[in-house]
Design an enzyme around this catalytic site. Structure first.
Site, short mmCIF file in Angstrom:
data_model
loop_
_atom_site.label_atom_id
_atom_site.label_comp_id
_atom_site.label_asym_id
_atom_site.label_seq_id
_atom_site.Cartn_x
_atom_site.Cartn_y
_atom_site.Cartn_z
N LYS A 17 0.83 -1.22 0.00
CA LYS A 17 0.00 0.00 0.00
C LYS A 17 0.85 1.26 0.00
CE LYS A 17 -2.03 -0.54 4.00
NZ LYS A 17 -1.33 -1.72 4.53
N ARG A 92 -8.57 1.71 10.44
CA ARG A 92 -8.16 0.31 10.65
C ARG A 92 -9.17 -0.44 11.51
NH1 ARG A 92 -2.33 1.08 9.88
NH2 ARG A 92 -1.12 -0.82 10.17
N ARG A 131 12.02 -5.57 3.59
CA ARG A 131 11.57 -4.19 3.44
C ARG A 131 12.53 -3.22 4.14
NH1 ARG A 131 5.40 -2.58 4.61
NH2 ARG A 131 5.86 -2.57 6.84
N ARG A 164 12.37 -1.18 9.92
CA ARG A 164 11.54 -0.76 11.04
C ARG A 164 11.58 -1.80 12.15
NH1 ARG A 164 5.82 0.67 8.42
NH2 ARG A 164 5.19 -0.42 10.31
N ARG A 175 0.96 -8.24 13.92
CA ARG A 175 0.25 -7.22 13.12
C ARG A 175 -0.73 -7.87 12.14
NH1 ARG A 175 5.08 -4.26 10.65
NH2 ARG A 175 3.54 -2.96 9.59
P1 AMP Z 1 1.73 1.03 9.48
O1 AMP Z 1 2.95 1.80 9.13
O2 AMP Z 1 0.50 1.48 8.77
O3 AMP Z 1 1.93 -0.46 9.38
O4 AMP Z 1 1.44 1.34 11.05
C1 AMP Z 1 2.41 1.04 12.04
C2 AMP Z 1 1.74 0.94 13.39
O5 AMP Z 1 1.12 2.20 13.73
C3 AMP Z 1 0.62 -0.09 13.50
O6 AMP Z 1 1.12 -1.39 13.74
C4 AMP Z 1 -0.16 0.47 14.70
O7 AMP Z 1 0.52 0.23 15.91
C5 AMP Z 1 -0.10 1.98 14.45
N1 AMP Z 1 -1.22 2.45 13.60
C6 AMP Z 1 -1.13 2.96 12.34
N2 AMP Z 1 -2.34 3.29 11.86
C7 AMP Z 1 -3.23 2.98 12.84
C8 AMP Z 1 -4.65 3.06 12.94
N3 AMP Z 1 -5.41 3.52 11.93
N4 AMP Z 1 -5.22 2.65 14.11
C9 AMP Z 1 -4.49 2.19 15.13
N5 AMP Z 1 -3.14 2.06 15.09
C10 AMP Z 1 -2.51 2.45 13.95
#
Ligand code: AMP
Length: 223
Positions: A17, A92, A131, A164, A175
């Site tokens: 994404k 989410r 990644r 990361r 996740r």
């Molecule tokens: P991402 O980079 O989108 O994978 O997000 C990394 C982390 O940020 C996730 O594993 C969550 O801990 C937090 N996070 C990001 N977006 C959300 C969301 N919409 N709701 C809750 N936690 C989020």
């Protein structure tokens, strides 16, 4: 309509994404609103918000809805009027989606489509291990499928690339479980609204990019 296109990119972590959002936003002049990037910036800056959300992000758990919704609605509201955007990683959960719907309906700027990037878990784990992300500008790479020109260095800004913390395998598995239980219900939610566009994201990134272009072009025609 294209200048004010409003899209949501849905899909498990590692579905590509972020890469697709980056490309589409550059091509169409849209704002790239990644909730994960917003949180990581706050964590790096050591802000009160960063302190509050850091432990959830490190464990691969979701940040509470009310915190996340406030942050992202503020981010959207801060855009210059008429700016189109891609939401990557938000909403989410169903409550987050309901809050977003309510806020966008209030200002008369609803979402045009939700692109759902689907990939199986085994493929995702293999991808995420390779990644890398730029420590400065947040651009994505993959040491196998999308390598930088110089190993470990960002093509765009020359800063070092890093893995990361939450891309370690055990956190990725957590996740994915969180995604399947808490986020996947959004697929039915947006399907009911007639907004969902399913995209096979298991194919190479260039092919996914073509499909994203076709979907966006079909929205242009409708608009
Ligand atoms: P991402 O980079 O989108 O994978 O997000 C990394 C982390 O940020 C996730 O594993 C969550 O801990 C937090 N996070 C990001 N977006 C959300 C969301 N919409 N709701 C809750 N936690 C989020």
């Amino acid at each position: 309509m294209s200048s004010a296109l409003r899209l949501i990119f849905l899909g498990p972590p590692g579905a590509g994404k972020g890469t697709q959002a980056q490309k589409l936003c550059e091509e169409r002049g849209l704002a790239n609103l990644s909730s994960g990037d917003v949180l990581r910036r706050e964590i790096r800056a050591g802000s009160p918000l960063g302190e509050r959300v850091g432990r959830y992000v490190r464990k691969g758990e979701l940040v509470p809805d009310e915190v996340m919704t406030a942050v992202m609605l503020e981010t959207i509201a801060a855009l210059p009027p008429g700016t189109g955007f891609v939401l990557d990683g938000f909403p989410r959960t169903v409550p987050q989606a309901e809050s977003l719907d309510a806020a966008l309906t209030r200002v008369g700027d609803p979402i045009h489509a939700v692109l759902d990037f689907e990939v199986e878990d085994a493929t995702i784990i293999e991808r995420i291990v390779h990644r890398r992300v730029c420590t400065q500008c947040g651009s994505w790479y993959n040491t196998r499928s999308l390598p930088p020109k110089v190993a470990g260095v960002c093509d765009r800004c020359g800063a070092p690339l890093a893995q990361r913390d939450d891309d370690r395998e055990e956190v990725v598995r957590r996740r994915l479980t969180v995604y399947r239980t808490q986020t996947a219900p959004l697929i039915a939610y947006y399907e009911r609204q007639g907004l969902l566009r399913a995209i096979d994201a298991a194919v190479p990134a260039e092919q996914v990019e073509q499909v994203v272009r076709q979907v966006v072009a079909s929205l242009d025609r409708k608009g």
